[in-house]
Design a protein around this motif. Structure first.
Motif, PDB file in Angstrom:
ATOM      1  N   PHE A  78       0.940  -1.230   0.141  1.00 59.88           N
ATOM      2  CA  PHE A  78      -0.138   0.074  -0.028  1.00 59.88           C
ATOM      3  C   PHE A  78       0.985   1.259   0.212  1.00 59.88           C
ATOM      4  O   PHE A  78       1.775   1.263   0.893  1.00 59.88           O
ATOM      5  CB  PHE A  78      -0.809  -0.139   1.317  1.00 59.88           C
ATOM      6  N   LYS A  79       0.481   2.114  -0.719  1.00 64.51           N
ATOM      7  CA  LYS A  79       1.000   3.565  -0.962  1.00 64.51           C
ATOM      8  C   LYS A  79       0.395   4.462  -0.569  1.00 64.51           C
ATOM      9  O   LYS A  79      -0.818   4.457  -1.021  1.00 64.51           O
ATOM     10  CB  LYS A  79       1.718   3.829  -2.150  1.00 64.51           C
ATOM     11  N   LEU A  80       0.695   5.368   0.614  1.00 65.14           N
ATOM     12  CA  LEU A  80      -0.103   6.395   1.078  1.00 65.14           C
ATOM     13  C   LEU A  80       0.155   7.709   0.610  1.00 65.14           C
ATOM     14  O   LEU A  80       1.255   7.961   0.309  1.00 65.14           O
ATOM     15  CB  LEU A  80      -0.213   6.432   2.541  1.00 65.14           C
ATOM     16  N   LYS A  81      -0.847   8.641   0.263  1.00 62.21           N
ATOM     17  CA  LYS A  81      -0.474   9.680  -0.366  1.00 62.21           C
ATOM     18  C   LYS A  81      -1.481  10.868   0.474  1.00 62.21           C
ATOM     19  O   LYS A  81      -3.057  10.562   0.075  1.00 62.21           O
ATOM     20  CB  LYS A  81      -0.717  10.188  -1.902  1.00 62.21           C
ATOM     21  N   ALA A  82      -1.280  11.816   1.026  1.00 61.19           N
ATOM     22  CA  ALA A  82      -1.998  12.834   1.819  1.00 61.19           C
ATOM     23  C   ALA A  82      -2.582  13.923   0.805  1.00 61.19           C
ATOM     24  O   ALA A  82      -1.894  14.384   0.126  1.00 61.19           O
ATOM     25  CB  ALA A  82      -1.284  13.481   2.925  1.00 61.19           C
ATOM     26  N   ASP A  83      -4.087  14.139   0.995  1.00 59.54           N
ATOM     27  CA  ASP A  83      -4.464  15.220   0.263  1.00 59.54           C
ATOM     28  C   ASP A  83      -4.686  16.268   1.363  1.00 59.54           C
ATOM     29  O   ASP A  83      -4.752  17.591   0.965  1.00 59.54           O
ATOM     30  CB  ASP A  83      -5.822  14.873  -0.322  1.00 59.54           C
ATOM     31  N   ARG A  84      -4.937  16.179   2.337  1.00 62.39           N
ATOM     32  CA  ARG A  84      -5.160  17.131   3.499  1.00 62.39           C
ATOM     33  C   ARG A  84      -4.682  16.600   4.881  1.00 62.39           C
ATOM     34  O   ARG A  84      -4.557  15.469   5.372  1.00 62.39           O
ATOM     35  CB  ARG A  84      -6.848  17.335   3.592  1.00 62.39           C
ATOM     36  N   ILE A  85      -4.018  17.548   5.733  1.00 63.62           N
ATOM     37  CA  ILE A  85      -3.316  17.336   6.851  1.00 63.62           C
ATOM     38  C   ILE A  85      -3.919  18.389   7.670  1.00 63.62           C
ATOM     39  O   ILE A  85      -3.999  19.726   7.493  1.00 63.62           O
ATOM     40  CB  ILE A  85      -1.975  17.351   6.645  1.00 63.62           C
ATOM     41  N   HIS A  86      -4.356  18.094   8.988  1.00 65.39           N
ATOM     42  CA  HIS A  86      -4.786  18.884   9.930  1.00 65.39           C
ATOM     43  C   HIS A  86      -4.061  18.844  11.424  1.00 65.39           C
ATOM     44  O   HIS A  86      -3.888  17.682  11.753  1.00 65.39           O
ATOM     45  CB  HIS A  86      -6.399  18.811  10.190  1.00 65.39           C
ATOM     46  N   LYS A  87      -3.511  20.008  11.842  1.00 69.05           N
ATOM     47  CA  LYS A  87      -3.074  19.640  13.164  1.00 69.05           C
ATOM     48  C   LYS A  87      -4.095  19.723  13.989  1.00 69.05           C
ATOM     49  O   LYS A  87      -5.013  20.511  14.141  1.00 69.05           O
ATOM     50  CB  LYS A  87      -2.049  20.954  13.448  1.00 69.05           C
ATOM     51  N   LEU A  88      -3.983  18.878  15.155  1.00 69.14           N
ATOM     52  CA  LEU A  88      -5.228  18.640  16.219  1.00 69.14           C
ATOM     53  C   LEU A  88      -4.580  19.386  17.493  1.00 69.14           C
ATOM     54  O   LEU A  88      -5.238  20.088  17.818  1.00 69.14           O
ATOM     55  CB  LEU A  88      -5.386  17.153  16.466  1.00 69.14           C
ATOM     56  N   THR A  89      -3.425  18.885  17.740  1.00 66.09           N
ATOM     57  CA  THR A  89      -2.770  19.599  18.925  1.00 66.09           C
ATOM     58  C   THR A  89      -1.463  19.975  19.000  1.00 66.09           C
ATOM     59  O   THR A  89      -0.634  19.259  18.156  1.00 66.09           O
ATOM     60  CB  THR A  89      -2.973  18.749  20.075  1.00 66.09           C
ATOM     61  N   ALA A  90      -0.750  20.742  19.358  1.00 64.12           N
ATOM     62  CA  ALA A  90       0.436  21.156  19.255  1.00 64.12           C
ATOM     63  C   ALA A  90       1.380  20.226  20.312  1.00 64.12           C
ATOM     64  O   ALA A  90       0.788  19.584  21.098  1.00 64.12           O
ATOM     65  CB  ALA A  90       0.871  22.609  19.865  1.00 64.12           C
ATOM     66  N   ASN A  91       2.578  20.099  20.186  1.00 65.92           N
ATOM     67  CA  ASN A  91       3.482  19.088  20.648  1.00 65.92           C
ATOM     68  C   ASN A  91       3.564  19.633  22.168  1.00 65.92           C
ATOM     69  O   ASN A  91       4.093  20.585  22.561  1.00 65.92           O
ATOM     70  CB  ASN A  91       4.885  19.383  20.067  1.00 65.92           C
ATOM     71  N   SER A  92       3.105  18.625  22.948  1.00 67.05           N
ATOM     72  CA  SER A  92       3.030  18.983  24.494  1.00 67.05           C
ATOM     73  C   SER A  92       4.492  18.846  25.016  1.00 67.05           C
ATOM     74  O   SER A  92       4.653  19.331  26.133  1.00 67.05           O
ATOM     75  CB  SER A  92       2.129  18.161  25.065  1.00 67.05           C
ATOM     76  N   ASP A  93       5.480  18.197  24.356  1.00 62.80           N
ATOM     77  CA  ASP A  93       6.822  18.148  24.822  1.00 62.80           C
ATOM     78  C   ASP A  93       7.645  19.425  24.811  1.00 62.80           C
ATOM     79  O   ASP A  93       8.733  19.450  25.483  1.00 62.80           O
ATOM     80  CB  ASP A  93       7.531  17.127  24.213  1.00 62.80           C
TER      81      ASP A  93
END
Length: 187
Positions: A78-93
């Motif tokens: 399987f090859k994956l290709k992103a059409d849309r990417i959304h940030k849900l939360t910022a890095n808590s570290d």
């Protein structure tokens, strides 16, 4: 019993922890690494999203990715290709996104023909000279990159870690903005 002899496309949606980018030879993000419950995924990024994502995602951010997965009949993969990417939360570290990576401020400069014709090459050269003359080479790095998609506002720079866009800059104005940022980060 018939076998499929062609590739098949299926939609996918996945959420996980962003681990980082795999970049192509001009330092443009091409793939993203995502940690999910079952392991890690490598997902190709659609061309129109590559430059925008490079300045908005940080390792540790929780993101959701929508796209297409292609089953390659010949390889069984399987090859994956992103059409849309959304940030849900910022890095808590990360306590402060304003802390320079590796203790440095980075200048990302477009080095494509549109910016070069409008003074980008001279701008980078002048900035390198100022950094050298003021002994800031250990605090500031310059990275050239591909098109930043602001050709009408060339030459284009991005100051990191603030992701401050500097467009249509004269060398003097760029130097002033840079020195202000260096003073803020290392005061």
């Amino acid at each position: 019993m018939s076998k499929l002899k062609h590739d098949r496309l299926l939609a996918f949606h996945v959420e996980g922890k962003f681990l980082g980018f795999t970049v192509d030879r001009d330092s443009t993000p091409k793939y993203l690494q995502l940690e999910v419950a079952t392991g890690q995924l490598r997902i190709k990024i659609a061309k129109q999203s590559r430059f925008r994502l490079g300045s908005t995602l940080k390792p540790g951010d929780r993101i959701e990715v929508f796209g297409e997965q292609k089953f390659k009949y010949e390889t069984g993969e399987f090859k994956l290709k992103a059409d849309r990417i959304h940030k849900l939360t910022a890095n808590s570290d990360n306590d402060s996104d304003r802390q320079p990576e590796n203790g440095k401020v980075k200048i990302v400069a477009c080095y494509k023909p549109g910016c070069l014709k409008k003074g980008g090459s001279k701008l980078v050269s002048v900035l390198e000279g100022v950094l050298r003359d003021r002994g800031l080479g250990d605090r500031v790095t310059i990275q050239t990159t591909g098109c930043l998609k602001r050709c009408s506002q060339a030459p284009n720079l991005i100051l990191k870690p603030d992701n401050l866009s500097l467009n249509n800059m004269t060398p003097e104005a760029a130097i002033a903005a840079l020195l202000e940022r260096v003073d803020e980060h290392f005061a």
